[in-house]
Structures are given as structure tokens and as C-alpha cells.
Design a protein around this motif. Structure first.
Motif, PDB file in Angstrom:
ATOM      1  N   ILE A   4       0.866  -1.173   0.000  1.00 50.24           N
ATOM      2  CA  ILE A   4       0.000   0.000   0.000  1.00 50.24           C
ATOM      3  C   ILE A   4       0.901   1.221   0.000  1.00 50.24           C
ATOM      4  N   LEU A   5       0.636   2.133  -0.913  1.00 50.63           N
ATOM      5  CA  LEU A   5       1.359   3.400  -0.962  1.00 50.63           C
ATOM      6  C   LEU A   5       0.389   4.496  -0.555  1.00 50.63           C
ATOM      7  N   TYR A   6       0.635   5.071   0.630  1.00 49.86           N
ATOM      8  CA  TYR A   6      -0.158   6.216   1.076  1.00 49.86           C
ATOM      9  C   TYR A   6       0.436   7.452   0.423  1.00 49.86           C
ATOM     10  N   SER A   7      -0.411   8.207  -0.245  1.00 47.42           N
ATOM     11  CA  SER A   7       0.029   9.290  -1.098  1.00 47.42           C
ATOM     12  C   SER A   7      -0.969  10.434  -1.022  1.00 47.42           C
ATOM     13  N   LYS A   8      -0.625  11.543  -1.664  1.00 41.83           N
ATOM     14  CA  LYS A   8      -1.596  12.626  -1.816  1.00 41.83           C
ATOM     15  C   LYS A   8      -1.318  13.351  -3.120  1.00 41.83           C
ATOM     16  N   PRO A   9      -2.333  13.967  -3.683  1.00 41.27           N
ATOM     17  CA  PRO A   9      -2.158  14.667  -4.955  1.00 41.27           C
ATOM     18  C   PRO A   9      -1.094  15.760  -4.856  1.00 41.27           C
ATOM     19  N   GLY A  10      -0.283  15.866  -5.906  1.00 48.01           N
ATOM     20  CA  GLY A  10       0.738  16.902  -5.959  1.00 48.01           C
ATOM     21  C   GLY A  10       2.013  16.572  -5.223  1.00 48.01           C
ATOM     22  N   CYS A  11       2.115  15.386  -4.652  1.00 45.41           N
ATOM     23  CA  CYS A  11       3.315  14.983  -3.913  1.00 45.41           C
ATOM     24  C   CYS A  11       4.303  14.357  -4.907  1.00 45.41           C
ATOM     25  N   HIS A  12       5.359  15.093  -5.199  1.00 46.88           N
ATOM     26  CA  HIS A  12       6.331  14.607  -6.183  1.00 46.88           C
ATOM     27  C   HIS A  12       7.103  13.387  -5.690  1.00 46.88           C
ATOM     28  N   LEU A  13       7.366  13.323  -4.380  1.00 44.63           N
ATOM     29  CA  LEU A  13       8.027  12.128  -3.840  1.00 44.63           C
ATOM     30  C   LEU A  13       7.125  10.911  -4.004  1.00 44.63           C
ATOM     31  N   CYS A  14       5.830  11.104  -3.780  1.00 49.82           N
ATOM     32  CA  CYS A  14       4.861  10.008  -3.932  1.00 49.82           C
ATOM     33  C   CYS A  14       4.817   9.524  -5.377  1.00 49.82           C
ATOM     34  N   GLU A  30       1.597  -6.383  -5.933  1.00 48.71           N
ATOM     35  CA  GLU A  30       0.228  -5.906  -6.078  1.00 48.71           C
ATOM     36  C   GLU A  30       0.237  -4.567  -5.356  1.00 48.71           C
ATOM     37  N   LEU A  31       0.175  -3.473  -6.098  1.00 50.54           N
ATOM     38  CA  LEU A  31       0.315  -2.134  -5.539  1.00 50.54           C
ATOM     39  C   LEU A  31      -1.045  -1.468  -5.416  1.00 50.54           C
ATOM     40  N   GLU A  32      -1.348  -1.037  -4.209  1.00 53.51           N
ATOM     41  CA  GLU A  32      -2.593  -0.314  -3.924  1.00 53.51           C
ATOM     42  C   GLU A  32      -2.210   1.112  -3.543  1.00 53.51           C
ATOM     43  N   ILE A  33      -2.786   2.086  -4.212  1.00 52.93           N
ATOM     44  CA  ILE A  33      -2.512   3.493  -3.924  1.00 52.93           C
ATOM     45  C   ILE A  33      -3.671   4.034  -3.092  1.00 52.93           C
ATOM     46  N   ARG A  34      -3.342   4.636  -1.948  1.00 51.08           N
ATOM     47  CA  ARG A  34      -4.364   5.239  -1.099  1.00 51.08           C
ATOM     48  C   ARG A  34      -4.104   6.739  -0.981  1.00 51.08           C
ATOM     49  N   ASP A  35      -5.069   7.516  -1.429  1.00 50.76           N
ATOM     50  CA  ASP A  35      -5.002   8.967  -1.350  1.00 50.76           C
ATOM     51  C   ASP A  35      -5.435   9.379   0.060  1.00 50.76           C
ATOM     52  N   THR A  37      -6.054  12.113   1.320  1.00 49.78           N
ATOM     53  CA  THR A  37      -7.039  13.198   1.419  1.00 49.78           C
ATOM     54  C   THR A  37      -8.473  12.680   1.343  1.00 49.78           C
ATOM     55  N   THR A  38      -8.642  11.385   1.102  1.00 48.07           N
ATOM     56  CA  THR A  38      -9.987  10.811   1.002  1.00 48.07           C
ATOM     57  C   THR A  38     -10.433  10.127   2.285  1.00 48.07           C
ATOM     58  N   ASN A  39      -9.561  10.103   3.316  1.00 45.40           N
ATOM     59  CA  ASN A  39      -9.886   9.396   4.548  1.00 45.40           C
ATOM     60  C   ASN A  39      -9.272  10.174   5.711  1.00 45.40           C
ATOM     61  N   ASP A  40     -10.102  10.598   6.658  1.00 46.51           N
ATOM     62  CA  ASP A  40      -9.627  11.415   7.772  1.00 46.51           C
ATOM     63  C   ASP A  40      -8.576  10.705   8.625  1.00 46.51           C
ATOM     64  N   ASP A  41      -8.733   9.402   8.832  1.00 48.61           N
ATOM     65  CA  ASP A  41      -7.762   8.650   9.635  1.00 48.61           C
ATOM     66  C   ASP A  41      -6.400   8.598   8.942  1.00 48.61           C
ATOM     67  N   TRP A  42      -6.407   8.316   7.636  1.00 47.11           N
ATOM     68  CA  TRP A  42      -5.147   8.282   6.893  1.00 47.11           C
ATOM     69  C   TRP A  42      -4.488   9.651   6.901  1.00 47.11           C
ATOM     70  N   PHE A  43      -5.301  10.697   6.720  1.00 44.29           N
ATOM     71  CA  PHE A  43      -4.756  12.053   6.684  1.00 44.29           C
ATOM     72  C   PHE A  43      -4.116  12.407   8.023  1.00 44.29           C
ATOM     73  N   ALA A  44      -4.804  12.105   9.125  1.00 42.98           N
ATOM     74  CA  ALA A  44      -4.267  12.398  10.449  1.00 42.98           C
ATOM     75  C   ALA A  44      -2.962  11.645  10.706  1.00 42.98           C
ATOM     76  N   ALA A  45      -2.894  10.412  10.243  1.00 42.59           N
ATOM     77  CA  ALA A  45      -1.712   9.587  10.491  1.00 42.59           C
ATOM     78  C   ALA A  45      -0.524   9.955   9.615  1.00 42.59           C
ATOM     79  N   TYR A  46      -0.780  10.341   8.365  1.00 44.44           N
ATOM     80  CA  TYR A  46       0.311  10.440   7.394  1.00 44.44           C
ATOM     81  C   TYR A  46       0.477  11.800   6.722  1.00 44.44           C
ATOM     82  N   GLN A  47      -0.249  12.824   7.161  1.00 42.33           N
ATOM     83  CA  GLN A  47      -0.214  14.101   6.450  1.00 42.33           C
ATOM     84  C   GLN A  47       1.186  14.693   6.331  1.00 42.33           C
ATOM     85  N   TYR A  48       2.056  14.422   7.300  1.00 43.32           N
ATOM     86  CA  TYR A  48       3.418  14.966   7.241  1.00 43.32           C
ATOM     87  C   TYR A  48       4.451  13.914   6.858  1.00 43.32           C
ATOM     88  N   GLU A  49       4.006  12.723   6.522  1.00 42.84           N
ATOM     89  CA  GLU A  49       4.916  11.604   6.308  1.00 42.84           C
ATOM     90  C   GLU A  49       4.953  11.059   4.884  1.00 42.84           C
TER      91      GLU A  49
END
Length: 88
Positions: A4-14, A30-35, A37-49
Motif C-alpha cells: 500500500i502506498l499512502y500518497s496525496k495529490p501533488g506529492c512529487h516524492l509520492c 500488487e500495488l494499492e494506492i491510497r489517497d 485526502t480521502t480518509n480522515d484517519d489516513w490524513f491524520a496519520a500520514y499528512q506529514y509523512e
């Protein structure tokens, strides 16, 4: 290997990591991309990571240390081979 790749739009490293992961052939991925910005829990956990890479084992996710943005595809393959043994 399910990743699973936690990512966000506009992230060049991602985007760079996703591009390299899509080129990995060994181990097969098998690569799953998770944005985050679509899930509050993911955003809280990974917004700076992001990008955050996690391997999936059963129902559990295990965070894999982020590879260097300068890592080549062969280097990334070697790193993932190392971690694939811990996810089996």
C-alpha cells in the motif's frame, strides 16, 4: 507481495516512488494506492509523512522504511526482497 502506498495529490516524492514501484518485477507486486485526502484517519496519520509504504500480511499492515528518492529500481527491488520475507 501486496503493498500500500499512502500518497496525496501533488506529492512529487509520492509520484516518483509510485513510478519506480510500478517498474519492480522481483518480487512481483500488487500495488494499492491510497489517497490520504480521502480518509480522515489516513490524513491524520500520514499528512506529514507521505509517501508511506506498507506491506500487507493477512489483515495487518506493516510500515516499510521509506526508500531514498534517489534509489534506483534495482535498489528498490533488493529492499523489497528483504522485507518480503518478513511479510510472509
Amino acid at each position: 507481495m501486496h503493498l500500500i502506498l499512502y500518497s496525496k495529490p501533488g506529492c512529487h516524492l509520492c509520484e516518483g516512488l509510485q513510478e519506480k514501484l510500478e517498474q519492480v518485477r522481483n518480487p512481483p507486486l500488487e500495488l494499492e494506492i491510497r489517497d490520504i485526502t480521502t480518509n480522515d484517519d489516513w490524513f491524520a496519520a500520514y499528512q506529514y509523512e507521505v509517501p508511506v509504504l506498507a506491506g500487507v500480511q493477512g489483515e495487518q499492515e506493516k510500515i516499510i522504511p521509506r526508500p531514498s528518492p534517489r534509489a534506483s529500481v534495482p535498489q528498490l527491488e533488493r529492499m523489497l526482497q528483504k522485507y518480503s520475507g518478513t511479510l510472509s
